[in-house]
Design an enzyme around this catalytic site. Structure first.
Site, PDB file in Angstrom:
ATOM      1  N   CYS A  83       0.775  -1.170  -0.205  1.00 49.07           N
ATOM      2  CA  CYS A  83      -0.035   0.023   0.012  1.00 49.07           C
ATOM      3  C   CYS A  83       0.752   1.382  -0.060  1.00 49.07           C
ATOM      4  O   CYS A  83       0.431   2.077  -1.038  1.00 49.07           O
ATOM      5  CB  CYS A  83      -1.061  -0.020   1.216  1.00 49.07           C
ATOM      6  SG  CYS A  83      -0.222   0.048   2.807  1.00 49.07           S
ATOM      7  N   HIS A 106      -2.531   1.374   6.696  1.00 50.69           N
ATOM      8  CA  HIS A 106      -2.937   1.398   5.369  1.00 50.69           C
ATOM      9  C   HIS A 106      -3.121   2.769   4.915  1.00 50.69           C
ATOM     10  O   HIS A 106      -3.449   3.813   5.401  1.00 50.69           O
ATOM     11  CB  HIS A 106      -4.111   0.523   5.223  1.00 50.69           C
ATOM     12  CG  HIS A 106      -4.433   0.270   3.893  1.00 50.69           C
ATOM     13  ND1 HIS A 106      -3.787  -0.782   3.000  1.00 50.69           N
ATOM     14  CD2 HIS A 106      -5.629   0.515   3.187  1.00 50.69           C
ATOM     15  CE1 HIS A 106      -4.242  -0.831   1.747  1.00 50.69           C
ATOM     16  NE2 HIS A 106      -5.266  -0.089   1.608  1.00 50.69           N
ATOM     17  N   HIS A 135      -5.761   1.928  -4.292  1.00 48.19           N
ATOM     18  CA  HIS A 135      -4.800   1.311  -3.305  1.00 48.19           C
ATOM     19  C   HIS A 135      -4.531  -0.157  -3.680  1.00 48.19           C
ATOM     20  O   HIS A 135      -5.049  -0.856  -4.603  1.00 48.19           O
ATOM     21  CB  HIS A 135      -5.580   1.391  -1.917  1.00 48.19           C
ATOM     22  CG  HIS A 135      -6.569   0.242  -1.762  1.00 48.19           C
ATOM     23  ND1 HIS A 135      -6.988  -0.188  -0.666  1.00 48.19           N
ATOM     24  CD2 HIS A 135      -7.576  -0.062  -2.641  1.00 48.19           C
ATOM     25  CE1 HIS A 135      -8.090  -1.114  -0.840  1.00 48.19           C
ATOM     26  NE2 HIS A 135      -8.205  -1.002  -1.924  1.00 48.19           N
TER      27      HIS A 135
END
Length: 344
Positions: free
Chosen positions: A258, A306, A318
């Site tokens: 990520c 994240h 993402h």
């Protein structure tokens, strides 16, 4: 990514046998055994969150190792440079001393040039002595600097060894989690086709509910629709990477995790940002969620494990988790911690 699905008692599915087998690979000793698809989904989400935590910690330590290696290399180069200077000065001082000894304190070539001016010769002899003393002072200072640099270099080497050991430990922990996730995905793949569809539908439903609640809050009413020049370049980069797989610690060009995706997207836009989502949250300029614009980074989870790239219209790009690829998703489908702007 950890999400908390609603109670779905009416959707209890006959997957107890499969879920119990899945538990052997997934659950911690103190966890309740998942007996329904919502519980299996929650258990998988917990594992993926744990994996992201491990990944971000590993990436942070890996970054420290890289920076420390550069510091060690710089210090060693400085030590070598100082040693060369000290050696050269020692040689010059020796030459000067021998020349002065043979010429009675004043170099022969100077005596020859100034033989018709005794006063200037005396002045020059005084300057030579001053230069000699100055050379000695410089040599003493260089010797002290050399010793300090060697000490710093040795300390830096010790720190690098500690960081590498820490990275190995983090890597071992990450490998353990990866093995559990691999087994979980194998077990998940053994579900009946209908059960897999229901599991995917459950995940979409949970995400859609979170997104709808987020949009209904009015948060997008004041959000920007156009990013800065750099932000637009970051979005364009991320868009080109759609479909590439999630891989732990990857920064492209073939795969990403990520924060690897977001850091490389902004690097492509000409802005270097921290490598991990936690450092991105800690070090970059924060803006209200209601003021975000395309190119901004959305940080998720209370522990900032994240991150995604906001692309406008309530959507983000993402790298979700192991087993998935870089994708477009509803920006509010996960638990938002906040928003940061790399080019603020």
């Amino acid at each position: 990514m950890r999400r908390t699905p609603r109670a779905h008692g009416h959707r209890t599915v006959a997957v107890v046998t499969t879920a119990l087998a899945l538990t052997a690979a997934l659950h911690q000793p103190a966890s309740a055994e998942p007996a329904t698809l919502p519980e299996v989904r929650a258990e998988l989400d917990r594992l993926y969150h744990d994996a992201e935590v491990a990944t971000e910690k590993y990436n942070a330590v890996d970054g420290e190792v890289t920076r420390q290696k550069k510091r060690v290399s710089t210090l060693k180069a400085q030590v070598m440079s100082t040693e060369k200077k000290l050696t050269r000065l020692t040689e010059l001082a020796g030459v000067a001393a021998r020349t002065q000894y043979r010429g009675g304190g004043v170099p022969a070539e100077v005596q020859f040039v100034l033989a018709d001016n005794f006063e200037r010769a005396l002045d020059n002899a005084s300057l030579a002595r001053q230069a000699h003393r100055g050379t000695n002072r410089v040599m003493t200072a260089l010797a002290k600097t050399q010793e300090e640099l060697r000490t710093r270099s040795d300390d830096a080497d010790d720190e690098l060894k500690r960081l590498r050991k820490n990275r190995r430990s983090m890597g071992s922990h990450r490998t353990t989690i990866q093995a559990r996730i691999d087994e979980a995905q194998k077990m998940e793949s053994r579900l009946a086709e209908k059960q897999r569809r229901e599991l995917a539908a459950l995940e979409r439903e949970t995400a859609d509910e979170a997104q709808a609640k987020w949009v209904e809050s009015g948060v997008l009413d004041t959000a920007g629709t156009e990013g800065s020049s750099a932000g637009s370049k970051a979005v364009a980069f991320a868009t080109r990477e759609l479909g590439k797989p999630y891989v732990w610690g990857a920064e492209g060009p073939d795969s990403y995790d990520c924060s690897g995706l977001t850091s490389q997207a902004w690097l492509a836009a000409g802005v270097a940002i921290p490598r991990t989502s936690q450092d991105q949250w800690r070090l970059l300029h924060r803006v209200p969620v209601a003021d975000m614009r395309p190119g901004d980074l959305i940080i998720y989870n209370a522990d900032a494990t994240h991150v995604s790239l906001y692309i406008g219209d309530g959507r983000m790009i993402h790298a979700p988790r192991p087993g998935r690829s870089v994708t477009v998703a509803p920006a509010g489908s996960l638990e938002i911690l906040g928003v940061v702007r790399p080019d603020a």
